[in-house]
Write an enzyme that holds these catalytic residues in place. Structure first.
Site, PDB file in Angstrom:
ATOM      1  N   GLY A  59     -15.003 -21.917 -32.264  1.00 22.86           N
ATOM      2  CA  GLY A  59     -14.256 -23.070 -31.323  1.00 22.86           C
ATOM      3  C   GLY A  59     -14.766 -24.184 -30.679  1.00 22.86           C
ATOM      4  N   HIS A 114      -4.374 -16.456 -39.747  1.00 15.60           N
ATOM      5  CA  HIS A 114      -5.657 -16.468 -40.318  1.00 15.60           C
ATOM      6  C   HIS A 114      -6.004 -15.157 -41.084  1.00 15.60           C
ATOM      7  CE1 HIS A 114     -10.221 -16.993 -39.379  1.00 15.60           C
ATOM      8  NE2 HIS A 114     -10.187 -15.763 -39.946  1.00 15.60           N
ATOM      9  N   GLU A 138     -12.823 -17.440 -45.104  1.00 11.85           N
ATOM     10  CA  GLU A 138     -11.550 -17.582 -44.176  1.00 11.85           C
ATOM     11  C   GLU A 138     -10.384 -18.472 -44.627  1.00 11.85           C
ATOM     12  OE1 GLU A 138     -13.614 -16.073 -40.077  1.00 11.85           O
ATOM     13  OE2 GLU A 138     -13.169 -18.222 -40.305  1.00 11.85           O
ATOM     14  N   ASN A 170     -17.990 -17.227 -44.146  1.00 10.24           N
ATOM     15  CA  ASN A 170     -19.188 -16.790 -43.188  1.00 10.24           C
ATOM     16  C   ASN A 170     -20.087 -16.058 -44.045  1.00 10.24           C
ATOM     17  OD1 ASN A 170     -18.041 -17.683 -40.615  1.00 10.24           O
ATOM     18  ND2 ASN A 170     -16.475 -16.020 -40.857  1.00 10.24           N
ATOM     19  N   ARG A 211     -22.507 -13.564 -43.718  1.00  8.92           N
ATOM     20  CA  ARG A 211     -22.905 -12.555 -43.436  1.00  8.92           C
ATOM     21  C   ARG A 211     -21.971 -11.278 -42.782  1.00  8.92           C
ATOM     22  NH1 ARG A 211     -19.664 -13.234 -38.549  1.00  8.92           N
ATOM     23  NH2 ARG A 211     -19.102 -15.235 -38.260  1.00  8.92           N
TER      24      ARG A 211
END
Lengths: 70, 451
Positions: free
Chosen positions: B165, B208, B275, B290, B292
């Site tokens: 963010g 999300h 995402e 992401n 990971r």
């Protein structure tokens, strides 16, 4: 004279108002960083920053005096 | 399999990785800072190695110290966990140059996905829908305003190197953009050393929802369905669940296929998460990838029966996936609540001395914990001190189980978000599955002032 104290333990991320600068109540004086969050520390009264007790990067504990407003 | 693994992380995720290693007979090396000497993960590892002072840039981000620890302890591989160095391309590269195995994808892919603009370009080329917006960085506030007018306000102003963010702000008007641009650019420069900014159309009231993927080094890939992570405060997730209460079977299938297409096109390896933002018409748009393990990986483990850390280690060792997409089924419903050391109303962090910690027990109740009953919660790291994960046959039962567990959960000495979590999981918007990413702003915070 009014002391501004750290509301929690953390490090000083940014000095927003330098010594000699005039500030109004509610205006941020320094920004602390704790647990990956920035916490602005505002002046509690109108006045001038008489003394900064911390520098950027310094670690402060809860209750430590950060600055003196006069 | 590896005989010794170093974990370049701390807290609950270090403990989590150690647990899987113990089951697989892999010896573990914990690295720790002076502030973490008494932390549970340091004692749980077979060996532990002090790498520096409390602050992350003097310990957990010190690549040289971590490599030295790996060499001196004869570790063969390094698991980076999440956060810290987990998405640092230079770290992954260095680990491999030193002849060690990095548990994760290539440094090139980490770098590409870390640059939000490059990631958008790559996903668009792979045929994955991206949020409408600029495909290049905007030079200055004038150009930013020009493209914002083109796409139409409101827009999201974002840092190319952003995360968590930081360097990101929704702006409704040209005046707001004017005010926000410089500050966010500066902040991105300070935090990430890269002030490149871009503009995305703001998807209104999105959910999300992310897709977990696993890919081996032999061209095989599967997706492990979705996690819905719409309950967020300060753009950070608080409650995650799998499956999503919102997606239709058709959208779930299309999102999974989209994610797999990206993985194959990019030749991605190891575990990763794509995402998406999903609007109320179930249109989905790539947000970021992401590269990971995610904080919320346990909900996927609960509904698939797979141990994601084990899968990561097997893939990194060069093994092939032993199952195909059609072998995977969603089993029941899982929810994770992140326990933060912070005020339930202001979300301000609350470091300090724990005096009590009671973890509720029960069937289908799982804990991932970074602390014990007399731990000192220091101001140096993320405020997340634990995760509570529940698994049940249905969403309704999972919510009941979570609510009961939260009421039995006890943390004393510091403030925690337990009060907030209890309010959220019993709120009608959440229980009915209607919550979106604006839940905290639209429902939670107003409910506090109404009391």
């Amino acid at each position: 004279m009014n002391e501004i104290k750290a509301s929690m333990a953390g490090s000083v991320w940014k000095i927003v108002a330098n010594e000699g600068e005039s500030v109004t109540s509610g205006q941020d004086v320094v920004i602390l960083e704790s647990m990956k969050m920035e916490i602005p520390i505002p002046a509690e009264q109108d006045g001038t920053v008489k003394e900064l007790k911390v520098g950027e990067g310094d670690f402060v504990n809860e209750g430590d005096v950060i600055a003196i407003i006069e | 399999m590896f005989s010794k693994l170093l974990i370049a992380n701390r807290g609950e995720i270090a403990s989590r990785i150690i647990r899987t290693c113990q089951r697989l007979n892999i010896r573990t090396v914990a690295v720790y800072s002076e502030a973490d000497q008494e932390a549970p993960f340091v004692k749980e590892a077979d060996e532990s190695y002090l790498i520096g002072k409390p602050r992350v840039n003097e310990s957990y981000l010190k690549i040289d110290n971590i490599i030295k620890a790996a060499k001196e302890t004869n570790a063969e591989a390094i698991h980076p966990g999440y956060g810290l160095l987990s998405e640092h391309a230079g770290f992954a590269k260095r680990v491999r140059e030193e002849g060690l195995t990095f548990v994760g994808p290539t440094s090139e892919l980490i770098a590409m996905m870390g640059d939000k603009i490059a990631a958008r370009q790559a996903m668009e080329m792979a045929g994955v829908p991206v949020v409408p917006g600029t495909m290049e960085a905007v030079a200055d506030v004038q150009e930013a305003n020009k493209v914002a007018e083109e796409f139409g306000y409101p827009v999201m102003l974002k840092a190319a190197a952003g995360g968590g963010g930081i360097g990101m702000q929704a702006v409704k008007t040209a005046e707001e953009l004017e005010k926000a641009f410089e500050g966010n650019q500066k902040r991105a420069q300070t935090f990430f050393g890269d002030g490149k900014m871009f503009i995305e159309k703001q998807i209104i009231n999105p959910r999300h929802i992310e897709i977990q993927v696993l890919a081996d080094e032999h061209g095989n890939a599967v997706h492990l369905f979705e996690r819905e992570c719409s309950i967020q405060r300060r753009h950070q997730k608080v409650i995650e669940e799998a499956p999503s209460p919102f997606l239709s079977e058709e959208t779930r299938r299309r999102m999974g296929e989209s994610a797999l297409k990206a993985v194959q096109k990019l030749r991605y390896t190891n575990a990763g998460t794509i995402e998406f933002l999903v609007d109320d018409q179930e249109n989905f748009y790539f947000l970021e990838m992401n590269t990971r393990l995610q904080v919320e990986h346990p909900v996927t483990e609960e509904i698939t029966g797979l141990d994601l850390v084990e899968q990561q280690l097997r893939i990194a060792f060069g093994e092939k996936l032993t199952y195909k997409q059609e072998d995977l089924l969603i089993q029941g419903h899982a929810i994770e609540a992140r326990i933060y050391a912070e005020d339930s109303n202001t979300f301000y962090p609350s470091p300090g001395q724990l005096t009590k910690l009671t973890l509720p027990k029960g069937d289908g109740v799982r804990h991932e914990v970074a602390v014990n009953a007399d731990s000192q919660v220091t101001p140096f790291y993320d405020p997340m001190i634990a995760k509570l994960v529940v698994h049940a046959d249905t969403r309704k039962e999972a919510i009941e189980k979570l609510t009961k567990a939260l009421h039995q959960y006890e943390i004393e000495g510091i403030k925690s978000n337990l009060t907030m979590l209890k309010r959220v999981v019993t709120h009608e918007q959440f229980t009915s599955g209607a919550a979106t990413t604006s839940f905290i702003e639209d429902y939670y915070l107003p409910s506090l002032t109404n009391q």
